[in-house]
Scaffold this motif. Structure first.
Motif, PDB file in Angstrom:
ATOM      1  N   ASP A  72      -1.208  44.771  49.280  1.00 13.86           N
ATOM      2  CA  ASP A  72      -1.614  45.031  47.881  1.00 13.86           C
ATOM      3  C   ASP A  72      -0.408  45.387  47.020  1.00 13.86           C
ATOM      4  OD1 ASP A  72      -4.224  44.529  48.475  1.00 13.86           O
ATOM      5  OD2 ASP A  72      -4.823  46.636  48.634  1.00 13.86           O
ATOM      6  N   LEU A  73       0.620  45.963  47.652  1.00 14.61           N
ATOM      7  CA  LEU A  73       1.836  46.328  46.905  1.00 14.61           C
ATOM      8  C   LEU A  73       2.851  45.176  46.904  1.00 14.61           C
ATOM      9  CD1 LEU A  73       2.265  50.020  48.131  1.00 14.61           C
ATOM     10  CD2 LEU A  73       1.452  49.242  45.891  1.00 14.61           C
ATOM     11  N   ASP A  74       2.392  43.996  47.368  1.00 16.20           N
ATOM     12  CA  ASP A  74       3.192  42.780  47.320  1.00 16.20           C
ATOM     13  C   ASP A  74       4.354  42.748  48.316  1.00 16.20           C
ATOM     14  OD1 ASP A  74       3.174  40.282  46.258  1.00 16.20           O
ATOM     15  OD2 ASP A  74       4.677  40.731  44.721  1.00 16.20           O
ATOM     16  N   TYR A  75       4.184  43.397  49.434  1.00 12.71           N
ATOM     17  CA  TYR A  75       5.176  43.317  50.518  1.00 12.71           C
ATOM     18  C   TYR A  75       4.893  42.111  51.415  1.00 12.71           C
ATOM     19  CZ  TYR A  75       7.407  47.885  49.833  1.00 12.71           C
ATOM     20  OH  TYR A  75       8.139  48.938  49.340  1.00 12.71           O
ATOM     21  N   GLN A  76       5.933  41.624  52.061  1.00 12.72           N
ATOM     22  CA  GLN A  76       5.793  40.709  53.189  1.00 12.72           C
ATOM     23  C   GLN A  76       5.574  41.609  54.410  1.00 12.72           C
ATOM     24  OE1 GLN A  76       6.188  37.340  52.809  1.00 12.72           O
ATOM     25  NE2 GLN A  76       5.832  36.859  54.965  1.00 12.72           N
ATOM     26  N   VAL A  77       4.475  41.407  55.114  1.00 10.97           N
ATOM     27  CA  VAL A  77       4.103  42.360  56.164  1.00 10.97           C
ATOM     28  C   VAL A  77       4.222  41.716  57.549  1.00 10.97           C
ATOM     29  CG1 VAL A  77       2.257  43.854  57.035  1.00 10.97           C
ATOM     30  CG2 VAL A  77       2.525  43.534  54.567  1.00 10.97           C
ATOM     31  N   ILE A  78       5.011  42.341  58.387  1.00  5.27           N
ATOM     32  CA  ILE A  78       5.135  41.870  59.771  1.00  5.27           C
ATOM     33  C   ILE A  78       4.331  42.838  60.635  1.00  5.27           C
ATOM     34  CG2 ILE A  78       6.761  41.383  61.651  1.00  5.27           C
ATOM     35  CD1 ILE A  78       8.773  41.618  58.947  1.00  5.27           C
ATOM     36  N   VAL A  79       3.383  42.296  61.366  1.00  2.24           N
ATOM     37  CA  VAL A  79       2.512  43.137  62.192  1.00  2.24           C
ATOM     38  C   VAL A  79       2.838  42.886  63.659  1.00  2.24           C
ATOM     39  CG1 VAL A  79       0.112  43.552  62.896  1.00  2.24           C
ATOM     40  CG2 VAL A  79       0.669  43.236  60.480  1.00  2.24           C
ATOM     41  N   ALA A  80       3.072  43.971  64.395  1.00  2.00           N
ATOM     42  CA  ALA A  80       3.341  43.846  65.831  1.00  2.00           C
ATOM     43  C   ALA A  80       2.211  44.471  66.623  1.00  2.00           C
ATOM     44  CB  ALA A  80       4.656  44.552  66.168  1.00  2.00           C
ATOM     45  N   GLY A  81       1.778  43.786  67.674  1.00  2.00           N
ATOM     46  CA  GLY A  81       0.718  44.305  68.541  1.00  2.00           C
ATOM     47  C   GLY A  81       0.539  43.346  69.706  1.00  2.00           C
ATOM     48  N   ARG A  82      -0.441  43.663  70.540  1.00  2.00           N
ATOM     49  CA  ARG A  82      -0.661  42.791  71.721  1.00  2.00           C
ATOM     50  C   ARG A  82      -1.842  41.866  71.537  1.00  2.00           C
ATOM     51  NH1 ARG A  82      -1.445  47.602  75.717  1.00  2.00           N
ATOM     52  NH2 ARG A  82      -2.626  48.110  73.837  1.00  2.00           N
TER      53      ARG A  82
END
Ligand SMILES: NC(=O)c1ccc[n+]([C@@H]2O[C@H](COP(=O)([O-])OP(=O)(O)OC[C@H]3O[C@@H](n4cnc5c(N)ncnc54)[C@H](OP(=O)(O)O)[C@@H]3O)[C@@H](O)[C@H]2O)c1
Length: 234
Positions: free
Chosen positions: A24-34
């Protein structure tokens, strides 16, 4: 160019709410998980998904190079296993937990602060827990979270002069999948210890994390925000 944030453990729970708010704040979001099988942001073009087991320290160099440069690091992945008691804790389980909840977050601060220093800008938010302040039936979980609160102070001191702000949150029980590891008696005791007689919603934890990651003045550095609804008023 959009700012880039890494959210570890962003596949669900608190991390997922943080990921949504950063989008929502216009970031590029990298999500890490399994496990991305139920991840609701799969089709968002501003989201990158990286599958990694953060208990495996040997996987970190490859993971870190896949992530690349970031402006904001949210060290959120974590878990507890209260089924293991202090005097009967399998060695391998202890090592895995200490890696996910403490060792890996510290290594990620080491790795990602290098480019943050060059830019003279960076934000790091660590998700600790009230367990790190008052102890926990899973003693190693409490020890790891206490370590993360302490690491937050140390890294704020090490990195603050380079424009990097490092802070921490210490939530009490929140309504996420993590609660499946707590028995009913403990859940009841938790609710009795807070003034609203309920667990926190994940959004209530995510909001302060996002504030620390974005708008928080740089003079607020090395702190831990308690999110515990009076259960550890100090
Ligand atoms: N909920 C609470 O009551 C509470 C209270 C205080 C602090 N916290 C802290 O808040 C943080 C988020 O927890 P949550 O409540 O949102 O729990 P959750 O819904 O169970 O989410 C945990 C996240 O951590 C990730 N994760 C766990 N082990 C991992 C591993 N080995 N490698 C990679 N990712 C891993 C999970 O990803 P995958 O499933 O995809 O692997 C998931 O995205 C944790 O650090 C937790 O200790 C929670």
């Amino acid at each position: 160019m959009k700012k880039r944030v890494l959210v570890t453990g962003g596949t669900k729970g608190i991390g997922l709410e943080v990921a949504k708010m950063m989008l929502d704040l216009d970031y590029q979001v990298i999500v890490a998980g399994r496990n991305f099988s139920n991840f609701p942001l799969k089709d968002n073009t501003d989201v990158e998904m990286i599958e990694v087991d953060l208990s495996n320290l040997e996987a970190l160099p490859t993971f870190i190079s896949k992530v690349g440069d970031i402006d904001v690091l949210i060290n959120n992945a974590g878990y507890m296993q209260p089924k293991y008691k202090y005097d009967n804790y399998p060695e391998e389980e202890k090592e895995k937990l200490m890696n996910v909840d403490l060792h890996t977050p510290v290594e990620l601060m080491n790795a990602f602060s290098v480019s943050m220093k060059k830019k003279k800008y960076g934000r790091i938010v660590n998700t600790a827990s009230i367990a790190g302040q008052i102890g926990h039936p899973d003693v190693w979980y409490g020890i790891a979270k206490a370590g993360l609160i302490n690491a937050t102070k140390s890294y704020a001191k090490c990195l603050g002069a380079d424009g990097i702000v490092v802070n921490c949150v210490a939530p009490s029980a929140a309504e996420t999948d993590m609660q499946k590891d707590n028995d009913e008696a403990r859940k009841k005791a938790f609710k009795a210890a807070v003034v609203t007689n309920r667990f926190a919603e994940p959004e209530e934890i995510a909001k302060p994390i996002v504030w620390l990651a974005t708008e928080c003045p740089e003079y607020i550095n090395g702190i831990t925000i308690d999110i515990n609804n009076t259960s550890y008023a100090r």
